[in-house]
Every structure is written in structure tokens, then in C-alpha cells.
Scaffold this motif. Structure first.
Motif, short mmCIF file in Angstrom:
data_model
loop_
_atom_site.label_atom_id
_atom_site.label_comp_id
_atom_site.label_asym_id
_atom_site.label_seq_id
_atom_site.Cartn_x
_atom_site.Cartn_y
_atom_site.Cartn_z
N ILE A 385 41.29 13.68 35.34
CA ILE A 385 41.73 12.33 35.70
C ILE A 385 40.92 11.78 36.88
CG2 ILE A 385 43.68 13.21 37.12
CD1 ILE A 385 43.87 10.10 34.96
N THR A 386 40.57 12.68 37.85
CA THR A 386 39.83 12.21 39.02
C THR A 386 38.48 11.68 38.61
OG1 THR A 386 40.57 14.33 39.83
CG2 THR A 386 39.40 12.92 41.40
N ARG A 387 37.86 12.41 37.65
CA ARG A 387 36.53 11.98 37.25
C ARG A 387 36.59 10.71 36.40
NH1 ARG A 387 34.12 18.03 36.37
NH2 ARG A 387 34.08 18.50 38.58
N VAL A 388 37.63 10.60 35.62
CA VAL A 388 37.77 9.36 34.85
C VAL A 388 37.95 8.20 35.82
CG1 VAL A 388 39.20 8.11 33.20
CG2 VAL A 388 38.62 10.51 32.78
N ASN A 389 38.74 8.44 36.87
CA ASN A 389 38.91 7.40 37.90
C ASN A 389 37.59 7.02 38.52
OD1 ASN A 389 41.56 6.97 37.71
ND2 ASN A 389 42.16 8.30 39.42
N LEU A 390 36.78 8.04 38.80
CA LEU A 390 35.48 7.79 39.40
C LEU A 390 34.63 6.91 38.48
CD1 LEU A 390 33.06 8.35 41.33
CD2 LEU A 390 32.66 10.46 40.06
N LEU A 391 34.63 7.26 37.21
CA LEU A 391 33.82 6.49 36.26
C LEU A 391 34.36 5.07 36.11
CD1 LEU A 391 33.23 9.31 33.68
CD2 LEU A 391 31.54 8.27 35.16
N ASN A 392 35.68 4.96 36.09
CA ASN A 392 36.26 3.61 35.99
C ASN A 392 35.91 2.77 37.21
OD1 ASN A 392 37.37 4.04 33.52
ND2 ASN A 392 39.38 4.67 34.31
N ASN A 393 35.98 3.41 38.38
CA ASN A 393 35.64 2.68 39.61
C ASN A 393 34.17 2.28 39.63
OD1 ASN A 393 38.21 2.74 40.51
ND2 ASN A 393 37.91 4.35 42.03
N LEU A 394 33.33 3.17 39.12
CA LEU A 394 31.90 2.86 39.05
C LEU A 394 31.68 1.64 38.16
CD1 LEU A 394 29.88 6.18 38.63
CD2 LEU A 394 29.34 4.31 40.17
N ARG A 395 32.32 1.67 37.01
CA ARG A 395 32.11 0.57 36.06
C ARG A 395 32.68 -0.74 36.62
NH1 ARG A 395 34.52 2.50 32.17
NH2 ARG A 395 33.03 4.13 31.72
N PHE A 396 33.86 -0.62 37.22
CA PHE A 396 34.50 -1.80 37.83
C PHE A 396 33.57 -2.40 38.91
CE2 PHE A 396 37.01 -3.20 41.57
CZ PHE A 396 37.67 -4.28 41.02
N THR A 397 33.02 -1.50 39.75
CA THR A 397 32.15 -1.99 40.84
C THR A 397 30.88 -2.62 40.26
OG1 THR A 397 32.99 -0.20 42.20
CG2 THR A 397 31.06 -1.34 43.04
N ALA A 398 30.31 -1.98 39.25
CA ALA A 398 29.08 -2.53 38.65
C ALA A 398 29.34 -3.96 38.16
CB ALA A 398 28.62 -1.64 37.50
N ASN A 399 30.49 -4.18 37.52
CA ASN A 399 30.81 -5.53 37.02
C ASN A 399 30.99 -6.52 38.17
OD1 ASN A 399 30.69 -4.72 34.41
ND2 ASN A 399 32.89 -4.26 34.26
N LYS A 400 31.70 -6.06 39.19
CA LYS A 400 31.97 -6.96 40.33
C LYS A 400 30.68 -7.26 41.10
CE LYS A 400 36.11 -7.57 39.44
NZ LYS A 400 36.49 -8.87 38.90
N MET A 401 29.78 -6.28 41.13
CA MET A 401 28.49 -6.52 41.81
C MET A 401 27.73 -7.64 41.10
SD MET A 401 27.36 -2.59 42.69
CE MET A 401 25.69 -2.88 43.26
N GLN A 402 27.77 -7.58 39.77
CA GLN A 402 27.09 -8.64 39.01
C GLN A 402 27.75 -9.98 39.27
OE1 GLN A 402 24.15 -7.92 37.57
NE2 GLN A 402 24.10 -10.15 37.55
N GLU A 403 29.10 -9.94 39.31
CA GLU A 403 29.86 -11.18 39.50
C GLU A 403 29.53 -11.82 40.86
OE1 GLU A 403 34.52 -12.16 39.54
OE2 GLU A 403 33.99 -10.52 38.19
N ILE A 404 29.51 -10.96 41.89
CA ILE A 404 29.27 -11.55 43.22
C ILE A 404 27.83 -12.01 43.36
CG2 ILE A 404 28.67 -9.52 44.67
CD1 ILE A 404 30.87 -10.90 46.60
N LYS A 405 26.92 -11.29 42.73
CA LYS A 405 25.52 -11.73 42.80
C LYS A 405 25.36 -13.11 42.16
CE LYS A 405 21.98 -9.17 42.45
NZ LYS A 405 20.94 -8.27 41.93
#
Ligand code: FAD
Length: 438
Positions: A385-405
Motif C-alpha cells: 500500500i505504501t508503494r502504491v501511495n508513492l506511485l499515486n502521489n508521483l502521478r498526482f504531482t506530475a499532473n499538477k506540475m503540468q497544470e501549474i506550468k
């Protein structure tokens, strides 16, 4: 009465002045340090050559000679367990430099600019810039006031403008302890960065080659004491007992650029450059090249608008910075928040499994894009579960990075500024609550 007053003769202030060199404008640069100490600063001393290439093209700034310590090919980034390291290299490479000598060269290239060293800028009162010099308080005036005073941000902290944030959150500042040691680091071509959330929580440890000397430092998030951590870290290291050449503490902003780098009050134009504007890279805190680029962009705009100074005219500096560096810096800021939320175990796992590929890391650390390596395939294969959380957070951040850019690429005119800013703040609230940034 000056056309332009620049507070601070660091890299940002000096390049602003150099850009105005042949403009015929009456420019004054003030620095509280004595002239022979301008440039001296606790720093990692590293700069990418691409910054100097840009400034060489734009203002004829020369390359390091006297101040050169080493030419470097790139950076090696080590995982907390030291089992994995990523190498990032650019075609151009970079340098480590002696900052005092670099600063001295910058002021020697200022031409006709009036440099007032040993002059402390105390603040502003209406249109007056209040200075203290030789024990006396005086006031001077200009059409444009440039705050290039670094972390001190003496003007930014005093201005009352709805466009400008006076104070920076302590969580967005890296506090550091740095020592230059009489020790020759074996890897002269690479700067080493060690990630370790226990030792350098929210920051990193660096060991940079400087020829016969080594620049060793540790940055952490407030309120941790970086010096204590530093001495803990160097225990048992080959340089532990080497002679200290220079030691001290420092701080650097590691957040997105302030929302506007210009303001207009009491018929006076304001511009903010370098650390005073939080222009340093939020991931690695490198800010020398960024401050000089900010200085060049601001100087170029001043030349165009000086005869008719207005918020709309100065705004061109906002547009030039925000759509390029500002946009990348905002993306990187979100990545920094993600990194600070990770544990050593998660970083070890992410680096070992190349969740971000080595070849994408440079793009991430400079460009603010997050390319996810095998993260998608892994999510499907993983149970923990921890690693799935990590991957979800990575993907979430990648999307938000694009959004803010994208938001920054659509940086508004003054009319749309407040609405734009509330969208930025909303995005930050979201990312902070998902990544639990405290
Ligand atoms: C520990 C540490 C390591 C770093 N490592 C690196 C690195 O390896 N590479 C990199 O690129 N960046 C690094 N940085 C960041 C870099 O040092 C800054 O981003 C850069 O110096 C910013 O330039 P500046 O011109 O904005 O400000 P500064 O270089 O800080 O210059 C500001 C000037 O303003 C003057 N001043 C301040 N207040 C006043 C006042 N009230 N009146 C008059 N004068 C005033 C100061 O004396 C100073 O000369 C590091 C920072 C720290 C703290």
C-alpha cells in the motif's frame, strides 16, 4: 535623483546594472558590504555553464578565469542507502568558482555605474530610499528601485503593494551550514548530492570539488539546526579532520518565484531580482545563474520603459520571467514538496526502480516536467500500500506540475493578476493537502 537605484551588488544587482551600462541612464548600485568583500557569500559555488553562455551572448559577460576552481561535467545524486546514484550531465557542464573573486569581477565590469559600497539600505518612505552611510542617515530617489538584496529582501519586506508578498513562509527556505575544507575530493569532475531525509530533512548534503579544496554543506528545512546535522554527518568521513578554510551558515529560498516581480507605488517602479524574488531553483537551490538572468531581463525592460514608468510597462519583466523560468520554478516547487514528503525508504525504492529515469532527471530538475519511468506498469504489479501511495502521489504531482506550468505560461496582464493568483493558491492548497506538507 537617479533613474535607477539597485539595492545589492550580488550577481542579480550587478547584471541588472551591466545591462544598463550603455543606456545613458543614471544608475546607482548600493551594497552594505565594503567594496573588497562584495561577492563573499556562503555558497555551494557551483554554476552551470549554460547560464554564462546566455549572459555572454546578452551582455558580454566573460567566463570564469581567476575565480575558476574546477570545471565540472555534471552532478551525481545518491540515494539515502547509497546503493543507487543518478548522473546528470549537460552538454555544457559547469564550474565551481570562488564567489568573492567572481563578485569582484562583476563589480569591476560595471563601467560608469555609481557603486556605493558600505551603504546600508534601511528602507523606503514614500519615494525616498533611506540609506545609512558613514554613520549618517540620508535619502535618495529614483524612477525605478530594484531590490536585489538577496534573502534580506529589504525593499520587498517593506513595500505595501497588493501585488507583492512581503514575507516568505519559513517552510520555503532551506537553511544551510557550509564549510570549505582543505581536502582534495577524489571525484573532481562531478558535484555530489546525497539525499537523506533523516540527516538532511527536507534538503540534501553536498560535496563539491574545488581543486585542492572541497565545498561541503548540508541544507535542511526550518527549524532543524543544520550545523549540528553537518557535524553529525561528517563523523568518520575522510574529510572529518581536514582544516577548515571557511565556514558559515546561509539560507536560500526554495519556492516558486514571488507571484509578481514588479510593482508600482507612489509613482515609483519596483522590480525584484534573484533571492529577493525567490528566483532560485526550488530543487537544488542554485540561484546565481537565475539571479543574473533575472537581472538581465529586468534591465532590458527598464531600458524600454524608463521614459514613461507604469505598472503596465514594468509588467513585461513579469511576462518574460514567469512564462519561462517562473513556470519551470513553479513546477519544480511542487516536485520539491513531493520530495520533502518522502521517506528514505521511498526514495531508495524510487531510485532503484527508476520510477524517474536518470535521463529524465535533468529535464525534471531544470524544466519542471515530471516524466514517470515505469511507474504505470509498476502500479499494476504492486501490492504494498505504501508503494502504491508513492506511485499515486508521483502521478498526482506530475499532473499538477503540468497544470501549474500551464498557468504560468498563461501569466496574466495586471487586470487578471488577482484572479490568476487565487487559482495558483488553490492549486497549492490541493497539493499541500494531498502530500500533507506541514
Ligand atoms: C549555503 C548556500 C549554498 C548555495 N549554493 C549555490 C550553488 O552552488 N550554486 C548556485 O547557483 N547558487 C547557490 N546558492 C544560492 C545563491 O547563493 C543565491 O541564489 C545567489 O547568490 C542570489 O544572488 P542575489 O544577487 O539575488 O543575492 P546575493 O548574492 O545574496 O547578493 C545580495 C547583495 O545585497 C547586499 N545587501 C543585502 N541587504 C542589503 C541592504 N539592506 N543594503 C545594501 N545592500 C544589501 C548584500 O551585501 C549582497 O551583496 C546557495 C545559497 C546558499 C545559502
Amino acid at each position: 535623483m537617479y533613474d535607477v537605484i539597485i539595492v545589492g551588488a550580488g550577481p542579480g544587482g550587478c547584471i541588472t546594472a551591466k545591462t544598463l551600462e550603455d543606456s545613458g541612464l543614471k544608475v546607482c548600485v548600493l551594497d552594505r558590504k565594503p567594496k573588497n568583500l562584495i561577492g563573499e557569500k556562503v555558497c555551494g559555488d557551483a554554476i552551470g555553464k549554460h547560464h554564462l553562455d546566455f549572459l555572454n551572448r546578452k551582455v558580454g559577460l566573460g567566463y570564469p578565469e581567476e575565480e575558476l576552481k574546477t570545471k565540472i561535467r555534471g552532478v551525481k545524486i545518491f540515494s539515502p542507502d547509497r546503493k543507487t546514484f543518478f548522473t546528470t550531465e549537460t552538454r555544457e557542464g559547469g564550474y565551481t568558482i570562488n564567489r568573492l573573486l567572481f563578485g569582484q569581477r562583476l563589480i569591476s565590469e560595471l563601467g560608469d555605474v555609481n557603486l556605493l559600497a558600505d551603504t546600508d539600505v534601511v528602507g523606503i518612505k514614500g519615494r525616498d530610499v533611506i540609506i545609512r552611510r558613514e554613520g549618517k542617515v540620508d535619502k535618495i530617489q529614483a524612477g525605478v528601485l530594484v531590490d536585489a538584496s538577496g534573502m534580506q529582501a529589504v525593499i520587498r519586506r517593506q513595500i505595501d503593494s497588493p501585488y507583492i508578498e512581503k514575507d516568505i513562509d519559513k517552510r520555503d527556505i532551506a537553511i544551510c551550514h557550509r564549510e570549505i575544507r582543505d581536502y582534495r575530493f577524489e571525484d573532481q569532475e562531478y558535484c555530489h548530492i546525497y539525499l537523506d531525509q533523516d540527516m538532511s530533512s527536507g534538503g540534501y548534503i553536498w560535496v563539491f570539488p574545488e581543486g585542492g579544496h572541497t565545498n561541503i554543506g548540508l541544507g535542511v528545512k526550518y527549524p532543524i539546526n543544520p550545523k549540528e546535522r553537518f557535524y553529525h554527518y561528517i563523523k568518520g568521513k575522510p574529510f572529518e579532520d581536514s582544516k577548515i578554510i571557511n565556514a558559515g551558515g546561509g539560507a536560500v529560498p526554495v519556492r516558486r518565484t514571488i507571484d509578481s516581480v514588479v510593482a508600482f507605488q507612489n509613482s515609483l517602479g519596483f522590480m525584484f531580482i534573484g533571492d529577493a524574488a525567490c528566483q532560485a531553483n526550488p530543487i537544488h537551490g542554485g540561484g546565481i545563474g537565475q539571479a543574473m538572468t533575472g537581472g538581465y531581463l529586468a534591465g532590458s525592460v527598464i531600458k524600454k520603459v524608463i521614459d514613461d514608468i507604469s505598472l503596465e510597462g514594468l509588467w513585461d519583466y513579469n511576462l518574460a520571467w514567469m512564462k519561462d523560468y517562473g513556470s519551470r520554478s513553479a513546477g519544480l516547487d511542487l516536485f520539491r514538496i513531493l520530495l520533502q514528503s518522502l521517506t528514505n525508504k521511498q526514495i531508495n525504492f524510487g531510485m532503484k526502480n527508476r520510477l524517474i529515469r536518470e535521463e529524465d532527471l535533468l529535464k525534471t530538475s531544470e524544466g519542471g516536467n515530471l516524466e514517470l519511468g515505469i511507474a504505470d506498469k509498476l502500479t499494476r504489479a504492486m501490492k504494498g500500500i505504501t508503494r502504491v501511495n508513492l506511485l499515486n502521489n508521483l502521478r498526482f504531482t506530475a499532473n499538477k506540475m503540468q497544470e501549474i506550468k500551464n498557468l504560468y505560461r498563461d501569466y496574466p496582464s495586471p487586470d487578471g493578476f488577482f484572479e490568476w493568483r487565487s487559482r495558483v493558491r488553490k492549486l497549492y492548497q490541493e497539493i499541500n493537502s494531498v502530500l500533507k506538507n506541514k
